[in-house]
Design an enzyme around this catalytic site. Structure first.
Site, PDB file in Angstrom:
ATOM      1  N   ASN A   9      13.070  25.329  34.662  1.00  0.00           N
ATOM      2  CA  ASN A   9      12.380  26.553  35.078  1.00  0.00           C
ATOM      3  C   ASN A   9      11.274  26.132  36.040  1.00  0.00           C
ATOM      4  O   ASN A   9      10.238  25.632  35.611  1.00  0.00           O
ATOM      5  CB  ASN A   9      11.802  27.260  33.844  1.00  0.00           C
ATOM      6  CG  ASN A   9      10.931  28.444  34.218  1.00  0.00           C
ATOM      7  OD1 ASN A   9      10.924  28.885  35.377  1.00  0.00           O
ATOM      8  ND2 ASN A   9      10.195  28.966  33.245  1.00  0.00           N
ATOM      9  N   TRP A  10      11.527  26.346  37.321  1.00  0.00           N
ATOM     10  CA  TRP A  10      10.563  25.895  38.333  1.00  0.00           C
ATOM     11  C   TRP A  10       9.361  26.820  38.451  1.00  0.00           C
ATOM     12  O   TRP A  10       8.412  26.502  39.178  1.00  0.00           O
ATOM     13  CB  TRP A  10      11.270  25.745  39.685  1.00  0.00           C
ATOM     14  CG  TRP A  10      11.843  24.367  39.890  1.00  0.00           C
ATOM     15  CD1 TRP A  10      12.274  23.514  38.912  1.00  0.00           C
ATOM     16  CD2 TRP A  10      12.021  23.693  41.140  1.00  0.00           C
ATOM     17  NE1 TRP A  10      12.718  22.347  39.482  1.00  0.00           N
ATOM     18  CE2 TRP A  10      12.577  22.426  40.857  1.00  0.00           C
ATOM     19  CE3 TRP A  10      11.777  24.033  42.467  1.00  0.00           C
ATOM     20  CZ2 TRP A  10      12.881  21.497  41.849  1.00  0.00           C
ATOM     21  CZ3 TRP A  10      12.086  23.119  43.465  1.00  0.00           C
ATOM     22  CH2 TRP A  10      12.629  21.855  43.151  1.00  0.00           C
ATOM     23  N   LYS A  11       9.425  27.981  37.816  1.00  0.00           N
ATOM     24  CA  LYS A  11       8.328  28.959  37.941  1.00  0.00           C
ATOM     25  C   LYS A  11       8.033  29.210  39.422  1.00  0.00           C
ATOM     26  O   LYS A  11       8.958  29.180  40.234  1.00  0.00           O
ATOM     27  CB  LYS A  11       7.100  28.488  37.154  1.00  0.00           C
ATOM     28  CG  LYS A  11       7.486  28.088  35.721  1.00  0.00           C
ATOM     29  CD  LYS A  11       6.349  27.935  34.786  1.00  0.00           C
ATOM     30  CE  LYS A  11       6.907  27.588  33.394  1.00  0.00           C
ATOM     31  NZ  LYS A  11       5.883  27.557  32.366  1.00  0.00           N
ATOM     32  N   HIS A  94      10.862  35.690  29.691  1.00  0.00           N
ATOM     33  CA  HIS A  94       9.946  34.547  29.584  1.00  0.00           C
ATOM     34  C   HIS A  94       8.553  35.017  29.158  1.00  0.00           C
ATOM     35  O   HIS A  94       8.121  36.106  29.546  1.00  0.00           O
ATOM     36  CB  HIS A  94       9.874  33.807  30.925  1.00  0.00           C
ATOM     37  CG  HIS A  94       9.156  32.505  30.824  1.00  0.00           C
ATOM     38  ND1 HIS A  94       7.792  32.421  30.878  1.00  0.00           N
ATOM     39  CD2 HIS A  94       9.618  31.252  30.630  1.00  0.00           C
ATOM     40  CE1 HIS A  94       7.444  31.144  30.723  1.00  0.00           C
ATOM     41  NE2 HIS A  94       8.534  30.416  30.569  1.00  0.00           N
ATOM     42  N   GLU A  96       5.692  34.252  30.148  1.00  0.00           N
ATOM     43  CA  GLU A  96       4.783  34.581  31.264  1.00  0.00           C
ATOM     44  C   GLU A  96       5.067  35.985  31.787  1.00  0.00           C
ATOM     45  O   GLU A  96       4.153  36.708  32.188  1.00  0.00           O
ATOM     46  CB  GLU A  96       4.891  33.514  32.364  1.00  0.00           C
ATOM     47  CG  GLU A  96       4.180  32.228  31.937  1.00  0.00           C
ATOM     48  CD  GLU A  96       4.730  30.954  32.556  1.00  0.00           C
ATOM     49  OE1 GLU A  96       5.482  31.021  33.542  1.00  0.00           O
ATOM     50  OE2 GLU A  96       4.397  29.879  32.019  1.00  0.00           O
ATOM     51  N   GLU A 162      10.610  29.453  22.685  1.00  0.00           N
ATOM     52  CA  GLU A 162       9.468  28.884  23.393  1.00  0.00           C
ATOM     53  C   GLU A 162       8.173  29.360  22.742  1.00  0.00           C
ATOM     54  O   GLU A 162       7.655  30.424  23.088  1.00  0.00           O
ATOM     55  CB  GLU A 162       9.489  29.324  24.865  1.00  0.00           C
ATOM     56  CG  GLU A 162      10.711  28.853  25.614  1.00  0.00           C
ATOM     57  CD  GLU A 162      10.438  28.720  27.099  1.00  0.00           C
ATOM     58  OE1 GLU A 162      10.567  27.602  27.611  1.00  0.00           O
ATOM     59  OE2 GLU A 162      10.072  29.726  27.729  1.00  0.00           O
ATOM     60  N   GLY A 168       3.234  24.834  28.780  1.00  0.00           N
ATOM     61  CA  GLY A 168       2.265  24.390  29.776  1.00  0.00           C
ATOM     62  C   GLY A 168       0.986  23.820  29.182  1.00  0.00           C
ATOM     63  O   GLY A 168       0.000  23.629  29.876  1.00  0.00           O
ATOM     64  N   SER A 208       6.493  22.334  26.907  1.00  0.00           N
ATOM     65  CA  SER A 208       6.002  20.964  27.092  1.00  0.00           C
ATOM     66  C   SER A 208       7.037  19.886  26.779  1.00  0.00           C
ATOM     67  O   SER A 208       6.690  18.814  26.289  1.00  0.00           O
ATOM     68  CB  SER A 208       4.713  20.738  26.298  1.00  0.00           C
ATOM     69  OG  SER A 208       3.691  21.621  26.738  1.00  0.00           O
ATOM     70  N   GLY A 229       9.773  23.329  31.938  1.00  0.00           N
ATOM     71  CA  GLY A 229       8.953  23.832  33.033  1.00  0.00           C
ATOM     72  C   GLY A 229       8.408  22.678  33.859  1.00  0.00           C
ATOM     73  O   GLY A 229       9.087  22.092  34.704  1.00  0.00           O
ATOM     74  N   GLY A 230       7.157  22.314  33.598  1.00  0.00           N
ATOM     75  CA  GLY A 230       6.452  21.317  34.401  1.00  0.00           C
ATOM     76  C   GLY A 230       7.242  20.049  34.689  1.00  0.00           C
ATOM     77  O   GLY A 230       7.306  19.593  35.838  1.00  0.00           O
TER      78      GLY A 230
HETATM   79  P1  PGA Z   1       6.553  23.817  30.222  1.00  0.00           P
HETATM   80  O1  PGA Z   1       7.211  25.276  30.456  1.00  0.00           O
HETATM   81  O2  PGA Z   1       7.705  22.873  30.033  1.00  0.00           O
HETATM   82  O3  PGA Z   1       5.774  23.545  31.481  1.00  0.00           O
HETATM   83  O4  PGA Z   1       5.711  23.912  28.999  1.00  0.00           O
HETATM   84  C1  PGA Z   1       8.320  25.692  29.737  1.00  0.00           C
HETATM   85  C2  PGA Z   1       8.658  27.110  30.115  1.00  0.00           C
HETATM   86  O5  PGA Z   1       7.736  27.896  30.370  1.00  0.00           O
HETATM   87  O6  PGA Z   1       9.843  27.494  30.198  1.00  0.00           O
END
Ligand code: PGA
Length: 252
Positions: A9-11, A94, A96, A162, A168, A208, A229-230
């Site tokens: 997930n590149w956001k 998600h 977010e 999640e 994050g 994470s 994500g990150g």
């Molecule tokens: P993260 O994000 O790996 O940066 O914690 C995961 C996500 O939001 O899907």
């Protein structure tokens, strides 16, 4: 045996050249017999990503879609538009989106249904906040959120657990916390779809995930993959995460 699924997930990060470079480096490192791999960059990078990934073992996904096929919805993107591009997956619900953009269980359910109608597979995200966990409401929250999956097609559905407090933050759920939540979610899936269908739905862990913790998380019996994500923005760490998934038992 459920094949592991590792999704990036590149956001709201990246550029056309960056996603091209990333995929050109990633594709040769992906073993077609290993985990299924999906990369979800922002909308504007999707055409380039699909072009580079076509014919490779890497599928491309989007990070959201609207519930209508078309209409007066300024700023939104419809699922058939993604399908037309050659996008195969979409992330829905998600945290977010829920926290910052008013996404609810209802709208997430509608978006997921629209995605499946357009022929896309769905990664449906859910998970409790820190406050909900500390108050002992984790399972109640997961049960409520998973009701949004009712009516979806389980064959083209993955669920991503999640925990919001792990996204994050560098703070991961322990493998035991993840396994326990995944077992609970699979029970919710069984209520909705029956035991045998629920058995085929992959439940991913997200929050994470990095090359240092992926192996222990992915070796839990009900952790069928990861939504990253990150750590998915760097091709070295993302391919290390893919490689840390345990081999399926032979004969599977
Ligand atoms: P993260 O994000 O790996 O940066 O914690 C995961 C996500 O939001 O899907």
């Amino acid at each position: 045996v459920r094949r592991k699924l590792i999704a990036a997930n590149w956001k709201m990060y990246g550029s056309c050249t960056r996603v091209q470079d990333f995929l050109e480096a990633l594709i040769p490192r992906v073993d077609p017999a290993g985990p299924e791999v999906v990369v979800c960059p922002p909308y504007t990078l999707l055409p380039v990503a699909v072009m580079v990934a076509t014919g490779s073992p890497v599928a491309i996904g989007a990070q959201n879609c609207h519930w209508a096929e078309e209409g007066a919805f300024t700023g939104e993107v419809a699922a058939p538009m993604l399908a037309e591009l050659g996008v195969r997956w979409v992330i829905v619900g998600h945290s977010e989106r829920r926290r910052l953009f008013g996404e609810s269980d209802e709208t997430a359910a509608q978006r997921a249904a629209a995605a499946q109608r357009a022929g896309l597979s769905v990664i449906f995200c859910l998970g409790e906040t820190l406050e909900e966990r500390e108050q002992g409401h984790t399972f109640a929250v997961l049960e409520r959120q998973s009701k949004a999956l009712e009516g979806l097609e389980p064959n083209v559905l993955a669920v991503a657990y999640e925990p919001v407090w792990a996204i994050g933050t560098g703070r991961t759920a322990t493998p035991q916390q993840a396994q326990e939540a995944h077992v609970f979610l699979r029970r919710c899936l069984a209520e909705l779809f029956g035991d045998s269908a629920a058995d085929t739905v992959r439940v991913l862990y997200g929050g994470s995930v990095n090359p240092g913790n992926a192996a222990v998380l992915l070796s839990e019996k009900d952790v069928d993959g990861a939504l990253v994500g990150g750590a998915s923005l760097d091709v070295g760490s993302f391919s290390d995460i893919i490689r840390s998934a345990p081999e399926p038992p032979t004969g599977a």
